[in-house]
Design a protein around this motif. Structure first.
Motif, PDB file in Angstrom:
ATOM      1  N   LEU A  75       0.806  -1.225   0.000  1.00 25.05           N
ATOM      2  CA  LEU A  75       0.000   0.000   0.000  1.00 25.05           C
ATOM      3  C   LEU A  75       0.835   1.269   0.000  1.00 25.05           C
ATOM      4  O   LEU A  75       0.316   2.345  -0.288  1.00 25.05           O
ATOM      5  CB  LEU A  75      -0.949  -0.004   1.213  1.00 25.05           C
ATOM      6  N   GLY A  76       2.108   1.181   0.345  1.00 22.56           N
ATOM      7  CA  GLY A  76       2.942   2.377   0.419  1.00 22.56           C
ATOM      8  C   GLY A  76       3.600   2.772  -0.888  1.00 22.56           C
ATOM      9  O   GLY A  76       4.269   3.804  -0.968  1.00 22.56           O
ATOM     10  N   VAL A  77       3.390   1.978  -1.949  1.00 23.97           N
ATOM     11  CA  VAL A  77       4.043   2.256  -3.238  1.00 23.97           C
ATOM     12  C   VAL A  77       3.529   3.565  -3.828  1.00 23.97           C
ATOM     13  O   VAL A  77       2.329   3.817  -3.876  1.00 23.97           O
ATOM     14  CB  VAL A  77       3.805   1.104  -4.235  1.00 23.97           C
ATOM     15  N   LYS A  78       4.467   4.407  -4.276  1.00 21.90           N
ATOM     16  CA  LYS A  78       4.096   5.679  -4.900  1.00 21.90           C
ATOM     17  C   LYS A  78       4.459   5.658  -6.378  1.00 21.90           C
ATOM     18  O   LYS A  78       5.387   4.965  -6.798  1.00 21.90           O
ATOM     19  CB  LYS A  78       4.808   6.847  -4.204  1.00 21.90           C
ATOM     20  N   VAL A  79       3.707   6.396  -7.159  1.00 19.46           N
ATOM     21  CA  VAL A  79       3.926   6.436  -8.607  1.00 19.46           C
ATOM     22  C   VAL A  79       4.035   7.879  -9.085  1.00 19.46           C
ATOM     23  O   VAL A  79       3.533   8.806  -8.442  1.00 19.46           O
ATOM     24  CB  VAL A  79       2.780   5.739  -9.365  1.00 19.46           C
ATOM     25  N   SER A  80       4.682   8.037 -10.221  1.00 24.36           N
ATOM     26  CA  SER A  80       4.795   9.349 -10.854  1.00 24.36           C
ATOM     27  C   SER A  80       3.770   9.423 -11.989  1.00 24.36           C
ATOM     28  O   SER A  80       3.199   8.399 -12.378  1.00 24.36           O
ATOM     29  CB  SER A  80       6.206   9.532 -11.411  1.00 24.36           C
ATOM     30  N   PRO A  81       3.548  10.609 -12.554  1.00 23.15           N
ATOM     31  CA  PRO A  81       2.574  10.737 -13.647  1.00 23.15           C
ATOM     32  C   PRO A  81       2.919   9.876 -14.871  1.00 23.15           C
ATOM     33  O   PRO A  81       2.023   9.550 -15.664  1.00 23.15           O
ATOM     34  CB  PRO A  81       2.645  12.231 -14.000  1.00 23.15           C
ATOM     35  N   SER A  82       4.180   9.498 -15.025  1.00 23.70           N
ATOM     36  CA  SER A  82       4.576   8.703 -16.200  1.00 23.70           C
ATOM     37  C   SER A  82       4.367   7.199 -15.996  1.00 23.70           C
ATOM     38  O   SER A  82       4.440   6.419 -16.956  1.00 23.70           O
ATOM     39  CB  SER A  82       6.047   8.971 -16.548  1.00 23.70           C
ATOM     40  N   ASP A  83       4.118   6.764 -14.758  1.00 28.92           N
ATOM     41  CA  ASP A  83       3.922   5.333 -14.497  1.00 28.92           C
ATOM     42  C   ASP A  83       2.560   4.872 -15.009  1.00 28.92           C
ATOM     43  O   ASP A  83       1.573   5.597 -14.919  1.00 28.92           O
ATOM     44  CB  ASP A  83       4.032   5.041 -12.996  1.00 28.92           C
ATOM     45  N   ARG A  84       2.517   3.643 -15.497  1.00 26.24           N
ATOM     46  CA  ARG A  84       1.288   3.073 -16.044  1.00 26.24           C
ATOM     47  C   ARG A  84       0.635   2.173 -14.982  1.00 26.24           C
ATOM     48  O   ARG A  84       1.244   1.236 -14.492  1.00 26.24           O
ATOM     49  CB  ARG A  84       1.604   2.251 -17.305  1.00 26.24           C
ATOM     50  N   ILE A  85      -0.613   2.489 -14.653  1.00 27.42           N
ATOM     51  CA  ILE A  85      -1.358   1.707 -13.660  1.00 27.42           C
ATOM     52  C   ILE A  85      -2.494   0.972 -14.363  1.00 27.42           C
ATOM     53  O   ILE A  85      -3.180   1.541 -15.219  1.00 27.42           O
ATOM     54  CB  ILE A  85      -1.949   2.612 -12.566  1.00 27.42           C
ATOM     55  N   GLU A  86      -2.673  -0.308 -13.989  1.00 28.95           N
ATOM     56  CA  GLU A  86      -3.772  -1.098 -14.536  1.00 28.95           C
ATOM     57  C   GLU A  86      -4.553  -1.747 -13.408  1.00 28.95           C
ATOM     58  O   GLU A  86      -3.974  -2.172 -12.414  1.00 28.95           O
ATOM     59  CB  GLU A  86      -3.241  -2.211 -15.449  1.00 28.95           C
ATOM     60  N   VAL A  87      -5.863  -1.806 -13.557  1.00 33.14           N
ATOM     61  CA  VAL A  87      -6.731  -2.527 -12.624  1.00 33.14           C
ATOM     62  C   VAL A  87      -7.463  -3.586 -13.432  1.00 33.14           C
ATOM     63  O   VAL A  87      -8.181  -3.262 -14.387  1.00 33.14           O
ATOM     64  CB  VAL A  87      -7.749  -1.592 -11.939  1.00 33.14           C
ATOM     65  N   ASP A  88      -7.239  -4.838 -13.090  1.00 30.09           N
ATOM     66  CA  ASP A  88      -7.808  -5.966 -13.843  1.00 30.09           C
ATOM     67  C   ASP A  88      -7.460  -5.879 -15.327  1.00 30.09           C
ATOM     68  O   ASP A  88      -8.281  -6.176 -16.201  1.00 30.09           O
ATOM     69  CB  ASP A  88      -9.335  -6.028 -13.663  1.00 30.09           C
ATOM     70  N   GLY A  89      -6.240  -5.425 -15.596  1.00 31.51           N
ATOM     71  CA  GLY A  89      -5.756  -5.352 -16.972  1.00 31.51           C
ATOM     72  C   GLY A  89      -6.201  -4.131 -17.748  1.00 31.51           C
ATOM     73  O   GLY A  89      -5.804  -3.946 -18.902  1.00 31.51           O
ATOM     74  N   ILE A  90      -7.027  -3.278 -17.117  1.00 31.15           N
ATOM     75  CA  ILE A  90      -7.532  -2.071 -17.797  1.00 31.15           C
ATOM     76  C   ILE A  90      -6.749  -0.856 -17.303  1.00 31.15           C
ATOM     77  O   ILE A  90      -6.675  -0.606 -16.099  1.00 31.15           O
ATOM     78  CB  ILE A  90      -9.030  -1.866 -17.522  1.00 31.15           C
ATOM     79  N   PRO A  91      -6.129  -0.097 -18.234  1.00 30.48           N
ATOM     80  CA  PRO A  91      -5.343   1.072 -17.836  1.00 30.48           C
ATOM     81  C   PRO A  91      -6.200   2.114 -17.110  1.00 30.48           C
ATOM     82  O   PRO A  91      -7.343   2.366 -17.489  1.00 30.48           O
ATOM     83  CB  PRO A  91      -4.831   1.645 -19.167  1.00 30.48           C
ATOM     84  N   VAL A  92      -5.629   2.693 -16.070  1.00 34.53           N
ATOM     85  CA  VAL A  92      -6.304   3.751 -15.318  1.00 34.53           C
ATOM     86  C   VAL A  92      -5.977   5.083 -15.985  1.00 34.53           C
ATOM     87  O   VAL A  92      -4.818   5.452 -16.125  1.00 34.53           O
ATOM     88  CB  VAL A  92      -5.832   3.767 -13.845  1.00 34.53           C
ATOM     89  N   GLU A  93      -7.030   5.772 -16.419  1.00 35.27           N
ATOM     90  CA  GLU A  93      -6.832   7.074 -17.057  1.00 35.27           C
ATOM     91  C   GLU A  93      -6.753   8.136 -15.970  1.00 35.27           C
ATOM     92  O   GLU A  93      -7.726   8.387 -15.258  1.00 35.27           O
ATOM     93  CB  GLU A  93      -7.973   7.382 -18.024  1.00 35.27           C
ATOM     94  N   ARG A  94      -5.585   8.735 -15.861  1.00 38.14           N
ATOM     95  CA  ARG A  94      -5.358   9.683 -14.777  1.00 38.14           C
ATOM     96  C   ARG A  94      -5.711  11.104 -15.207  1.00 38.14           C
ATOM     97  O   ARG A  94      -5.298  11.581 -16.249  1.00 38.14           O
ATOM     98  CB  ARG A  94      -3.899   9.606 -14.334  1.00 38.14           C
TER      99      ARG A  94
END
Length: 241
Positions: free
Chosen positions: A38-57
């Protein structure tokens, strides 16, 4: 840099708590790698997916709308009726209303794309005061007003104590204007409360939400909330935590 669950919540995918559950279940990936911490941080360039679907930030945005009567508190309507997002045609973010106001009710409505913020404001335990002004049929007696103040038994349980004030009355037309302050958010609650005491609502407007008012706005107008107002709303919602 922001925590993964906060980014997911801001994108409107799920609340922060639900996002944490998704992470624990191994359903969230960052740059192709499953992330459960839960402590992992991301930058605007990192790609996040939930159930294989990209999260549009998106950048979080916060608006106050003076909702007119005859408008649906939704982002779309299968009957083609006007919805609250129709007043934000120039906004590229996917905003949605925080809670709802009935089709025939006017007044303050907050819209945002920040799922965590929306869930915080809507949670029943946070008790944000909402002030309505109702035009009702008949003239409520002092005892009827006290019933509202003590709480009214509805089909889904007794309402919390309310504050009321008789603003004016028209004996000839047999109508009255009543101000009522509640902190719950049940479906059609104010209308049902007045129906329960025998004074159906003819017209209803939400004039205040917490410290926010409609000052300077006409029906259909909207404005962006200031960063300070957003911070104040968060503090107001979390004051009992």
């Amino acid at each position: 840099m922001e925590r993964v669950q906060k980014v997911i919540a801001h994108a409107g995918v799920a609340s922060r708590r639900k996002a944490e559950e998704l992470m624990a279940e191994g359903r969230v990936k960052v740059n192709g790698k499953t992330v459960k911490e839960l402590g992992v941080k991301v930058s605007p360039s990192d790609r996040i997916e939930v159930d294989g679907i990209p999260v549009e930030r998106e950048e979080p945005v916060y608006f106050l709308l003076y909702k007119p009567r005859g408008v649906i508190s939704a982002v779309s309507d299968d009957k083609g009726r006007k919805v609250v997002t129709d007043f934000f045609e120039g906004i590229k973010q996917r905003i949605y209303p925080v809670g709802r106001l009935d089709y025939d009710t006017s007044g303050i409505l907050i819209l945002t794309n920040d799922g965590e913020f929306a869930n915080l404001l809507m949670h029943p335990s946070n008790e944000i005061e909402k002030v309505y002004v109702a035009k009702v049929k008949g003239i409520p007696s002092k005892e009827s007003m006290k019933t509202l103040q003590r709480g009214v038994v509805l089909e889904d349980g007794k309402t919390a104590p309310a504050k009321t004030k008789l603003l004016s009355m028209d004996k000839k037309k047999q109508t009255a204007i009543v101000e009522i302050s509640i902190h719950e958010g049940r479906n059609r609650q104010v209308r049902r409360m007045f129906e329960a005491i025998g004074h159906p609502v003819l017209k209803l407007k939400r004039e205040r939400y917490g410290f926010l008012t409609l000052q300077g706005l006409s029906a259909g107008d909207a404005r962006e909330l200031t960063a300070h107002e957003v911070k104040q709303l968060r503090a107001l919602a979390m004051r009992k935590k």
